[in-house]
Enzyme design. Sequence first.
Site, short mmCIF file in Angstrom:
data_model
loop_
_atom_site.label_atom_id
_atom_site.label_comp_id
_atom_site.label_asym_id
_atom_site.label_seq_id
_atom_site.Cartn_x
_atom_site.Cartn_y
_atom_site.Cartn_z
N GLY A 1 0.82 -1.20 0.00
CA GLY A 1 0.00 0.00 0.00
C GLY A 1 0.86 1.26 0.00
CB VAL B 1 -3.89 -9.84 7.86
CG1 VAL B 1 -2.55 -9.50 7.24
CG2 VAL B 1 -4.89 -8.68 7.75
CG LEU C 1 1.47 -14.98 7.79
CD1 LEU C 1 1.44 -15.58 6.38
CD2 LEU C 1 1.72 -13.47 7.70
CE LYS D 1 -16.17 -11.33 8.09
NZ LYS D 1 -16.57 -12.11 6.89
CE1 TYR E 1 -8.94 2.71 8.50
CE2 TYR E 1 -9.43 4.76 9.65
CZ TYR E 1 -8.53 3.93 9.00
OH TYR E 1 -7.21 4.31 8.88
CB THR F 1 0.26 10.15 6.26
OG1 THR F 1 0.34 10.23 7.69
CG2 THR F 1 1.65 10.07 5.69
P1 NAD Z 1 -3.48 1.76 1.68
O1 NAD Z 1 -4.90 1.44 1.39
O2 NAD Z 1 -2.65 2.36 0.61
O3 NAD Z 1 -2.71 0.50 2.24
C1 NAD Z 1 -3.32 -0.55 2.92
C2 NAD Z 1 -2.75 -1.85 2.37
O4 NAD Z 1 -3.34 -2.95 3.10
C3 NAD Z 1 -3.08 -2.07 0.90
O5 NAD Z 1 -1.93 -2.47 0.21
C4 NAD Z 1 -4.14 -3.18 0.93
O6 NAD Z 1 -4.15 -3.95 -0.24
C5 NAD Z 1 -3.73 -3.95 2.17
N1 NAD Z 1 -4.82 -4.72 2.77
C6 NAD Z 1 -6.09 -4.32 3.03
N2 NAD Z 1 -6.78 -5.31 3.60
C7 NAD Z 1 -5.93 -6.37 3.73
C8 NAD Z 1 -6.06 -7.69 4.23
N3 NAD Z 1 -7.22 -8.13 4.75
N4 NAD Z 1 -4.99 -8.52 4.18
C9 NAD Z 1 -3.81 -8.08 3.65
N5 NAD Z 1 -3.63 -6.84 3.15
C10 NAD Z 1 -4.68 -5.99 3.20
O7 NAD Z 1 -3.50 2.73 2.97
P2 NAD Z 1 -2.32 3.48 3.71
O8 NAD Z 1 -2.62 4.92 3.68
O9 NAD Z 1 -1.01 3.01 3.23
O10 NAD Z 1 -2.57 2.99 5.20
C11 NAD Z 1 -1.75 1.99 5.81
C12 NAD Z 1 -2.17 1.83 7.26
O11 NAD Z 1 -2.00 3.06 7.96
C13 NAD Z 1 -3.63 1.42 7.45
O12 NAD Z 1 -3.72 0.49 8.50
C14 NAD Z 1 -4.31 2.71 7.83
O13 NAD Z 1 -5.44 2.49 8.62
C15 NAD Z 1 -3.21 3.44 8.59
N6 NAD Z 1 -3.40 4.90 8.55
C16 NAD Z 1 -3.12 5.61 7.43
C17 NAD Z 1 -3.34 6.99 7.41
C18 NAD Z 1 -3.05 7.83 6.21
O14 NAD Z 1 -3.31 9.03 6.24
N7 NAD Z 1 -2.49 7.32 5.14
C19 NAD Z 1 -3.85 7.62 8.56
C20 NAD Z 1 -4.14 6.84 9.68
C21 NAD Z 1 -3.89 5.49 9.67
N1 UDP Z 2 -1.81 -17.33 14.57
C1 UDP Z 2 -1.18 -17.10 13.37
N2 UDP Z 2 0.15 -17.38 13.27
C2 UDP Z 2 0.87 -17.90 14.29
C3 UDP Z 2 0.21 -18.13 15.54
C4 UDP Z 2 -1.12 -17.84 15.64
O1 UDP Z 2 -1.78 -16.61 12.42
O2 UDP Z 2 2.07 -18.13 14.13
C5 UDP Z 2 -3.21 -16.98 14.68
C6 UDP Z 2 -4.12 -18.17 14.91
O3 UDP Z 2 -5.16 -18.11 13.95
C7 UDP Z 2 -4.70 -17.93 16.29
C8 UDP Z 2 -4.55 -16.45 16.49
O4 UDP Z 2 -3.36 -16.11 15.78
O5 UDP Z 2 -6.06 -18.28 16.34
C9 UDP Z 2 -4.42 -16.03 17.91
O6 UDP Z 2 -3.36 -16.76 18.50
P1 UDP Z 2 -3.32 -17.03 20.06
O7 UDP Z 2 -2.11 -17.85 20.34
O8 UDP Z 2 -3.45 -15.76 20.80
O9 UDP Z 2 -4.66 -17.80 20.38
P2 UDP Z 2 -5.22 -19.24 20.03
O10 UDP Z 2 -6.46 -18.98 19.23
O11 UDP Z 2 -4.18 -20.00 19.26
O12 UDP Z 2 -5.48 -19.81 21.36
#
Ligand code: NAD
Ligand code: UDP
Length: 330
Positions: A11, A58, A62, A90, A144, A174
Amino acid sequence: MTQVLVTGGAGFLGSHLCDRLIARGDEVLCVDNFYTGGKANVRHLMGNKNFELMRHDVTFPLYVEVDRIFNLACPASPVHYQHDPVQTTKTSVHGAINMLGLAKRTKARILQASTSEVYGDPEVHPQTEDYWGRVNPVGLRSCYDEGKRCAETLFFDYHRQHGLRVKVARIFNTYGPRMHPNDGRVVSNFIVQALQNLPLTVYGEGTQTRSFCYVDDLVDGLVRLMASGDDVTGPLNLGNPEEHTMLELATTVIDLTGSRSSIEHKPLPSDDPLQRRPDITRAVAALGWQPRVGLRDGLARTIAYFEGLLAAHGRHAVARASPAASATAT
Ligand code: NAD
Ligand code: UDP
Ligand code: UDP
């Protein structure tokens, strides 16, 4: 060698952070589902032996081996995060749980990219970290704001309950190169409009304020926060305390681009905060950090980026593939 995971690394902020980490010799695993980011933002790093790009969401677990985690994954602009609000929550909540679980298993230090939105439409100005905020829990921005608030809760509970080494940065607006041209944020909107001599869309009267931080300064703050001692958990405000109205921003962009654009007023989106400015006293004291790039200088660098983008892709640059490309701001 330090193994660093950057989620949301393709991003806007994430890609600049990857640049900085690679430049100082870290090994970087960039994880992104390309929802709002893209490979183009990190293509220049692909040949580097210390850089690896992984497509992953995410909200799913992972399992990798790392020492540091910067958790940036989350769409950040209102247009993008409101496009699929359930997925936004989520990403913040399940994403935080998974990354905290990963940090717990690997004993990695973990930093959360939180946001000034945790303060909502604030009654306290400028915002200090001990202000608890005024957030609507059921509005259009809630997916959000509340997602990020819950992520902060999780960070501090993993810290208290499991002894995790956590860092929470509350990032204020930013801007800079690699902002998505179509994400509806005010800086990218105004610049793209000005470069095409289209009217600049000021929402409401344009008297609402924001404080804009240039991306290099912000990345510097994130890197310093991650390097700080374990006692520095935050939350810490990171942003530029220089405050401007949206009308001031519009006239500055017109001035810097030499554009013939006019200003057109559009309805104010719901729950749009009236004023926002960080109190950065804590960050200055804890990190020896403060922003260095002024608004006109940062805007000039950002304008140069968008000029290049428009020259290369024309108006198609603005409609570049994005899941939220057709979403609107209100
Ligand atoms: P952006 O949208 O350019 O970057 C976010 C990135 O996260 C993208 O590359 C997107 O593809 C990825 N992403 C979204 N959902 C995902 C998921 N479920 N799994 C994996 N990747 C996922 O935004 P940004 O401006 O670069 O913001 C980055 C972070 O900083 C965010 O968490 C945002 O909330 C925080 N933030 C940014 C600002 C700003 O002004 N830019 C201000 C406050 C907070
Ligand atoms: N998890 C992950 N990578 C790791 C370890 C954990 O993505 O290397 C995830 C996994 O899905 C887990 C969550 O992180 O449910 C929270 O982990 P935690 O150990 O706190 O709790 P758990 O659910 O395993 O009791
Ligand atoms: N804004 C505007 N015109 C635009 C886009 C945004 O006047 O074309 C305003 C918006 O109403 C808000 C401010 O600019 O008051 C910052 O909006 P942005 O979406 O960049 O960030 P956020 O609202 O999350 O701070």
